[in-house]
Design a protein around this motif. Sequence first.
Motif, short mmCIF file in Angstrom:
data_model
loop_
_atom_site.label_atom_id
_atom_site.label_comp_id
_atom_site.label_asym_id
_atom_site.label_seq_id
_atom_site.Cartn_x
_atom_site.Cartn_y
_atom_site.Cartn_z
N LEU A 283 14.48 41.47 -15.89
CA LEU A 283 14.96 42.83 -16.13
C LEU A 283 14.01 43.90 -15.21
CD1 LEU A 283 16.55 42.57 -19.48
CD2 LEU A 283 17.77 42.87 -17.32
N ALA A 284 12.69 43.60 -15.82
CA ALA A 284 11.49 44.71 -15.12
C ALA A 284 11.63 44.84 -13.65
CB ALA A 284 10.23 44.31 -15.67
N GLU A 285 11.86 43.59 -13.09
CA GLU A 285 11.83 43.48 -11.74
C GLU A 285 12.87 44.09 -11.01
OE1 GLU A 285 11.04 39.33 -10.98
OE2 GLU A 285 9.04 39.65 -11.34
N LYS A 286 14.27 44.09 -11.61
CA LYS A 286 15.50 44.28 -11.26
C LYS A 286 15.45 45.70 -11.36
CE LYS A 286 18.94 41.59 -10.52
NZ LYS A 286 19.39 41.33 -9.05
N PHE A 287 14.75 46.21 -12.63
CA PHE A 287 15.09 47.76 -12.97
C PHE A 287 13.95 48.58 -11.95
CE2 PHE A 287 16.36 47.18 -17.42
CZ PHE A 287 17.67 46.92 -16.99
N GLN A 288 13.07 47.92 -11.42
CA GLN A 288 12.14 48.56 -10.55
C GLN A 288 12.83 49.05 -9.09
OE1 GLN A 288 8.75 46.03 -9.67
NE2 GLN A 288 7.30 47.76 -10.13
N GLN A 289 13.97 48.29 -8.86
CA GLN A 289 14.66 48.78 -7.70
C GLN A 289 15.79 49.72 -7.91
OE1 GLN A 289 15.41 44.75 -6.38
NE2 GLN A 289 13.20 44.42 -6.60
N HIS A 290 15.97 50.05 -9.22
CA HIS A 290 17.17 50.73 -9.33
C HIS A 290 16.86 52.50 -9.33
CE1 HIS A 290 20.70 52.89 -11.30
NE2 HIS A 290 21.07 51.29 -11.26
N ARG A 294 13.01 55.88 -13.05
CA ARG A 294 12.00 56.43 -12.54
C ARG A 294 10.62 55.56 -12.47
NH1 ARG A 294 10.78 61.86 -15.28
NH2 ARG A 294 12.99 62.22 -14.64
N GLU A 295 10.31 55.08 -13.54
CA GLU A 295 9.20 54.10 -13.81
C GLU A 295 9.75 52.93 -14.84
OE1 GLU A 295 6.33 56.46 -15.75
OE2 GLU A 295 4.93 54.79 -15.97
N ALA A 302 3.34 42.99 -11.30
CA ALA A 302 1.99 42.90 -10.63
C ALA A 302 1.34 44.52 -10.43
CB ALA A 302 2.11 42.36 -9.25
N THR A 303 2.49 45.33 -10.39
CA THR A 303 2.07 46.76 -10.02
C THR A 303 1.72 47.50 -11.41
OG1 THR A 303 4.39 47.39 -10.31
CG2 THR A 303 3.54 47.13 -8.00
N ASP A 384 23.94 39.14 -18.12
CA ASP A 384 24.76 40.06 -19.03
C ASP A 384 24.03 41.49 -19.39
OD1 ASP A 384 27.02 38.22 -18.99
OD2 ASP A 384 26.42 37.35 -20.71
N LEU A 385 22.63 41.42 -19.64
CA LEU A 385 21.88 42.58 -19.96
C LEU A 385 21.76 43.40 -19.10
CD1 LEU A 385 19.29 40.71 -22.18
CD2 LEU A 385 20.97 42.14 -23.05
N TYR A 386 21.48 42.63 -17.81
CA TYR A 386 21.12 43.73 -16.70
C TYR A 386 22.39 44.36 -16.10
CZ TYR A 386 20.44 45.18 -11.84
OH TYR A 386 20.21 45.92 -10.89
N GLU A 387 23.58 43.66 -16.10
CA GLU A 387 24.89 44.28 -15.81
C GLU A 387 25.36 45.27 -16.62
OE1 GLU A 387 27.44 40.97 -14.92
OE2 GLU A 387 26.01 40.38 -13.41
#
Length: 398
Positions: A283-290, A294-295, A302-303, A384-387
Motif C-alpha cells: 500500500l505504501a508503494e502504491k499510495f506514493q504514486q496517487h 501528498r505524503e 526507501a525514500t 481489496d484494501l487498495y481499491e
Amino acid sequence: MSNSENVTPETYVVSAGRPAPEHDAPVNPPIVLSSTFRGSVPVDPVNDKVYARFNNPTWEGFEEIVAGLEGASEPGLSFASGMAAIASVLDLVPVGSTILMPKHAYMASVTIAEDLRRRGIAELVRLDIEDTDSVIEAMRAAATDAGMSAENVDYSAPKVLLWLESPTNPMLEVADLPTVLAEARKLGVVSAVDNTFASPLLQQPLKLGADVVVHSATKYLAGHSDVLLGVTATSNRALYEAMLHHRTTNGAIPGPFESWLALRGVRTLSLRVEKACENARFLAEKFQQHPAIREVRYPGLATDPGHERAAAQMSDFGSVLCVVLDADVEQTERVIDQLQVWTPATSLGGVESLVERRRRHGKEPASIPPSLVRLSVGIESADDLYEDFVRALAGLDK
Ligand SMILES: Cc1ncc(COP(=O)(O)O)c(C=O)c1O
C-alpha cells in the motif's frame, strides 16, 4: 517445552507457554478464576501464590512468550492495559528527576509524564528522536545536572529516564536505537522503549541496549482488537522487582480471561505480522504514486528518512503507515467515511485494517498535519484494501 534460544520465534510463539507435558495435561493453560489461593504450612514465601492481585497462573504463558521473544532474563509482567505497564515504569521516577521523551509519542504516555511534571516530581524534556546528536546532548545535560554516572544508577528510582518509541506513534520517526541506548548506558540514564509499533518479532530493544521494554499487548501481540493488555520485559532485576511491586500494590492486573485471549492471539503473531507488513509495504508503494496523497510516511519506503535505521535494527517495517491527503479536514473525514473495507477506528496491530485522522484527538500536537491519516493495515487482501481506499479518494474530485 521450547526455549527462546533453541527455536525460531515462529516456533516459539506456538510452542512456549503451555502446561507441563504430562499425561492428560491440557494443551492450553486453563483460565484460573480464583481471587485467592490455598496456602501452605509452613508458608513458602517464594512459591505460594497467596492472592490473585499478586499472581495468577493464567498470566504465565503469555508473560513467558513475551519475555522470551524480547530476550529478557527476568520474567515478563502483564498488566491490565498498555498504559498500566507504562505507568509501572514512569511512576518509578523520584522527585527531582528528568524524563526525556520523543516530541511525538503516544498521547497518554506524554500525559503521565506531564502529570509528573505538574506535580513537581519530574522535569520533562521533549526530543527529536531523528536527530541523534540532539538526543545525546539532552541526555548528557540531564545526566550532568543529576550527577549521574554508570556507577550510581538506582534502577528502581531512575533520576534520568529516557523514554523512547521507535517507530513513533503516529509520525513513524525512527531513532538510532543502538547509538542512543549505548550512550544512555554510559551516562547512567535508564532507558525504556515502548516497542508496541514494532512488536517483539520485528525489534528487540533489550538486545539493542535498552533497560526495559513495554508493549501495549492490545495491539499486535493479542492481535484481534478484542482485549486490552500490557506487558513489560527486562533483564534488570531491580527494574523487574520495582515494576512487580507497582503492579501488586496498584492492582492494575490483567483479568484471567484477557490473559487467555492474549495467549491465544499471540500464537499466530508471526503469520499476522508477516502478512500485515507485506500489505503495508504494498500500500505504501502504491499510495506514493496517487495524486490525491501528498505524503506517505512508512519506514519501509526507501525514500523514508527512517528507512536505513529501521532496516538496520528491525527485521521488517511494521504494518502502520501514515498518509497526508491533499485535502482539508472536512474532505479527509469524508474520504474516511466513504471506506467500506477499512474501519474508521483508533488502535492498530489487529487483523482488521483501521483508519484514523490522528488530529481528531485534541491532545495530538499541531506538528502532526491535520489531514494525516494513520492506517493500521490488517491481513485482508491488499488489493481489496487498495481499491477501497482509491474508491474513497475518488470522492475528492466531486
Ligand atoms: C505506542 C502505544 N503505547 C501504548 C499504548 C497504550 O496501550 P493501551 O491502550 O493498551 O493502554 C498505545 C495505544 O494506542 C500505543 O499506541
